[in-house]
Design an enzyme around this catalytic site. Sequence first.
Site, PDB file in Angstrom:
ATOM      1  N   HIS A 242       0.802  -1.227   0.000  1.00 57.15           N
ATOM      2  CA  HIS A 242       0.000   0.000   0.000  1.00 57.15           C
ATOM      3  C   HIS A 242       0.844   1.291   0.000  1.00 57.15           C
ATOM      4  O   HIS A 242       0.790   2.082  -0.929  1.00 57.15           O
ATOM      5  CB  HIS A 242      -0.902   0.049   1.245  1.00 57.15           C
ATOM      6  CG  HIS A 242      -1.766  -1.144   1.454  1.00 57.15           C
ATOM      7  ND1 HIS A 242      -2.919  -1.388   0.728  1.00 57.15           N
ATOM      8  CD2 HIS A 242      -1.658  -2.159   2.334  1.00 57.15           C
ATOM      9  CE1 HIS A 242      -3.480  -2.500   1.169  1.00 57.15           C
ATOM     10  NE2 HIS A 242      -2.740  -3.001   2.133  1.00 57.15           N
TER      11      HIS A 242
HETATM   12  O1  RIB Z   1      -5.082  -0.251   4.824  1.00 55.41           O
HETATM   13  C1  RIB Z   1      -3.694  -0.204   4.587  1.00 55.41           C
HETATM   14  C2  RIB Z   1      -3.040   0.831   5.439  1.00 55.41           C
HETATM   15  O2  RIB Z   1      -3.211   0.499   6.813  1.00 55.41           O
HETATM   16  C3  RIB Z   1      -1.516   0.920   5.233  1.00 55.41           C
HETATM   17  O3  RIB Z   1      -1.092   2.233   5.489  1.00 55.41           O
HETATM   18  C4  RIB Z   1      -0.975   0.013   6.284  1.00 55.41           C
HETATM   19  O4  RIB Z   1       0.346   0.371   6.713  1.00 55.41           O
HETATM   20  C5  RIB Z   1      -1.939   0.270   7.403  1.00 55.41           C
HETATM   21  O5  RIB Z   1      -1.518   1.449   8.089  1.00 55.41           O
END
Ligand code: RIB
Length: 312
Positions: A242
């Site tokens: 992500h």
């Molecule tokens: O949903 C994904 C996010 O939530 C990313 O930033 C991961 O590191 C968590 O913080």
Amino acid sequence: MSSRKIIIDTDPGQDDAVAILLALASPELEVLGLTAVAGNVPLELTARNARIICELAGRADLPVYAGCDRPIKRDLFTAEKVHGKSGLDGIELPVPAMALQDQHAVDFIIETLRREPPGTVTLCPLGPLTNIATALTQAPDIAERIDQVVLMGGAYFEVGNSTPTAEFNIYVDPDAAKIVFGAGLDLTVLPLDVTHKALTSPERNAAFAAIGTPVGKAVAAWTGFFERFDKEKYGSPGAPLHDPCVIAYLLRHDLFSGRRVNVEIETESALTLGMTVADWWGVTDRPPNALFIGDLNAQGYYDLLTERLARL
Ligand code: RIB
Ligand code: CA
């Protein structure tokens, strides 16, 4: 070419770690500091993990600030089931020798934005928006001084990963997200809609390992650990990496595509709390307030990651 000044607000988290390393490997960016926030794991660990990452990158000089240890109104909801108890499970790294800054992260954000010329600092939130929202609430004058906010969070076509409708970063502190999305900022959002198209794979993880450096080894180990949860949950061949999407967007926005739409945050309904309600088809008269990214060139993203991480 002068470097773009950024502050990374983060809750490391293996994917946060890769994002931070990508930023530190890229001369186009000048990281002014890391601000830790409670999210994936409690603040004490996210503040520690941020320093571990700095030292891994040879950047013990980079200031790390501890911020808010819980959401604005709600109890903290963490994600050890994804990231492990430490938040950086997958490889053992030394306890950081570098100290935290004494200044609170929120004060650092406010002071930096008031010091730097208007429109020269970009905020890159990779976790819950508690620090950013608190800074905007304590110092409304900073809003017009922020160049851009480019954040990882939210979901629309991809639905939620923490509830059926909410993505983790928004779900943990929906009240903070409502403040940030309503502050009239130049806002770019990288939601699950795009990050779920940026999947790890054995080949991509092998490319990280083949870098052959401590950074490459750590990134391969982190993605190998991090991906197990989503691969099992989604039955997918890999897991979404992500947070590096935020930094990759700054470096190569040509790899990404999206649409300026209105995005509102659900803060009342127990059923849909934390949902990012994106008016993708313009069916309301609510004014667009965000560039909502929906797609990317995934191989181009991983090629960028591997090439840059090899520089550390
Ligand atoms: O949903 C994904 C996010 O939530 C990313 O930033 C991961 O590191 C968590 O913080
Ligand atoms: Ca994160």
